[in-house]
Design a protein around this motif. Structure first.
Motif, PDB file in Angstrom:
ATOM      1  N   VAL A  80       0.525  -1.486 -11.151  1.00 32.78           N
ATOM      2  CA  VAL A  80       0.467  -1.454 -12.617  1.00 32.78           C
ATOM      3  C   VAL A  80      -0.308  -0.219 -13.079  1.00 32.78           C
ATOM      4  N   GLU A  81      -1.457   0.011 -12.459  1.00 28.47           N
ATOM      5  CA  GLU A  81      -2.285   1.163 -12.841  1.00 28.47           C
ATOM      6  C   GLU A  81      -1.536   2.479 -12.670  1.00 28.47           C
ATOM      7  N   PHE A  82      -0.901   2.657 -11.526  1.00 29.59           N
ATOM      8  CA  PHE A  82      -0.208   3.921 -11.282  1.00 29.59           C
ATOM      9  C   PHE A  82       1.075   4.015 -12.112  1.00 29.59           C
ATOM     10  N   GLY A  83       1.737   2.892 -12.344  1.00 30.75           N
ATOM     11  CA  GLY A  83       2.935   2.903 -13.189  1.00 30.75           C
ATOM     12  C   GLY A  83       2.612   3.289 -14.620  1.00 30.75           C
ATOM     13  N   ILE A  84       1.572   2.679 -15.186  1.00 27.01           N
ATOM     14  CA  ILE A  84       1.197   3.024 -16.566  1.00 27.01           C
ATOM     15  C   ILE A  84       0.624   4.446 -16.622  1.00 27.01           C
TER      16      ILE A  84
ATOM     17  N   GLU B  70       0.825  -1.208   0.000  1.00 23.10           N
ATOM     18  CA  GLU B  70       0.000   0.000   0.000  1.00 23.10           C
ATOM     19  C   GLU B  70       0.862   1.262   0.000  1.00 23.10           C
ATOM     20  N   THR B  71       1.962   1.239   0.723  1.00 23.75           N
ATOM     21  CA  THR B  71       2.876   2.383   0.751  1.00 23.75           C
ATOM     22  C   THR B  71       3.482   2.609  -0.631  1.00 23.75           C
ATOM     23  N   LYS B  72       3.927   1.524  -1.270  1.00 20.91           N
ATOM     24  CA  LYS B  72       4.489   1.637  -2.617  1.00 20.91           C
ATOM     25  C   LYS B  72       3.456   2.195  -3.587  1.00 20.91           C
ATOM     26  N   GLU B  73       2.219   1.724  -3.477  1.00 23.01           N
ATOM     27  CA  GLU B  73       1.152   2.194  -4.365  1.00 23.01           C
ATOM     28  C   GLU B  73       0.942   3.698  -4.213  1.00 23.01           C
ATOM     29  N   LYS B  74       0.900   4.171  -2.976  1.00 20.84           N
ATOM     30  CA  LYS B  74       0.699   5.608  -2.740  1.00 20.84           C
ATOM     31  C   LYS B  74       1.855   6.435  -3.301  1.00 20.84           C
ATOM     32  N   ILE B  75       3.073   5.941  -3.149  1.00 22.25           N
ATOM     33  CA  ILE B  75       4.243   6.675  -3.640  1.00 22.25           C
ATOM     34  C   ILE B  75       4.241   6.730  -5.165  1.00 22.25           C
TER      35      ILE B  75
ATOM     36  N   PRO C 210      -7.832  -5.912 -16.502  1.00 29.68           N
ATOM     37  CA  PRO C 210      -9.229  -5.781 -16.092  1.00 29.68           C
ATOM     38  C   PRO C 210      -9.541  -4.409 -15.481  1.00 29.68           C
ATOM     39  N   VAL C 211      -8.507  -3.613 -15.254  1.00 31.75           N
ATOM     40  CA  VAL C 211      -8.676  -2.298 -14.625  1.00 31.75           C
ATOM     41  C   VAL C 211      -8.844  -1.245 -15.720  1.00 31.75           C
ATOM     42  N   ARG C 212      -9.977  -0.595 -15.723  1.00 29.25           N
ATOM     43  CA  ARG C 212     -10.322   0.374 -16.768  1.00 29.25           C
ATOM     44  C   ARG C 212      -9.289   1.484 -16.904  1.00 29.25           C
TER      45      ARG C 212
END
Length: 178
Positions: free
Chosen positions: A80-84, A37-42, A116-118
């Protein structure tokens, strides 16, 4: 949005953290984080900085484009979502787009078309729009990629944003369809 040096100085004040130092702190936090979760937020935070041309040089200097690409190989759909998303935001700059290409990022971006994530699909469409050029169009304009993009263009009732962005890609990069 769309900061310049003077505006950045006004916003951070005399004792504020310079942008490059702040971005470096985010990269360091990401590298030292163990919680997903921390990585995702960053990464989400870094992706938000990737839309502003003022930050492009800093993002390249700190290898943030490569960090975004690494996120595309993670099992976490959010990473993946935040990276793209970061790649999509940064790819409007030709130097950033070249980095994605040089680091073998095109197959990773293409892979995001089947997510699968829009948001991930939308960001992938946007990134491919900016990435596709004479030097890499053969890698991008494969029949299976064009078919996937055509299916999004035809899905206007499902998602107007997919449809419009996919159609813009086709209009720009696949002229024989017109």
């Amino acid at each position: 949005m769309f900061t310049n040096s003077q505006r950045q100085e006004e916003r951070t004040g005399k004792y504020g953290t310079p942008r490059v130092k702040y971005l470096q702190e985010l990269v360091n936090q990401f590298q030292n984080a163990s919680a997903e979760e921390t990585k995702e937020k960053i990464v989400a935070n870094l992706a938000n900085f990737a839309y502003d041309p003022f930050n492009f040089t800093f993002l390249r200097q700190l290898n943030v484009i490569e960090l975004f690409l690494d996120c595309l190989t993670e099992p976490s759909e959010k990473l993946v979502e935040f990276g793209i998303g970061g790649i999509c935001n940064a790819c409007s700059d030709p130097a950033n787009a070249a980095l994605v290409t040089q680091n073998d990022g095109i197959p990773l971006v293409i892979q995001c078309l089947s997510s699968p994530v829009r948001n991930t699909v939308n960001y992938a469409l946007g990134a491919l729009y900016y990435l596709c050029n004479a030097s890499n169009k053969e890698e991008i304009l494969k029949p299976e990629v064009i078919d996937a993009i055509k299916s999004y263009a035809a899905a206007g009732g499902v998602s107007t944003s997919f449809s419009n962005l996919a159609q813009a890609f086709l209009d720009q990069h696949v002229p024989q369809l017109n």
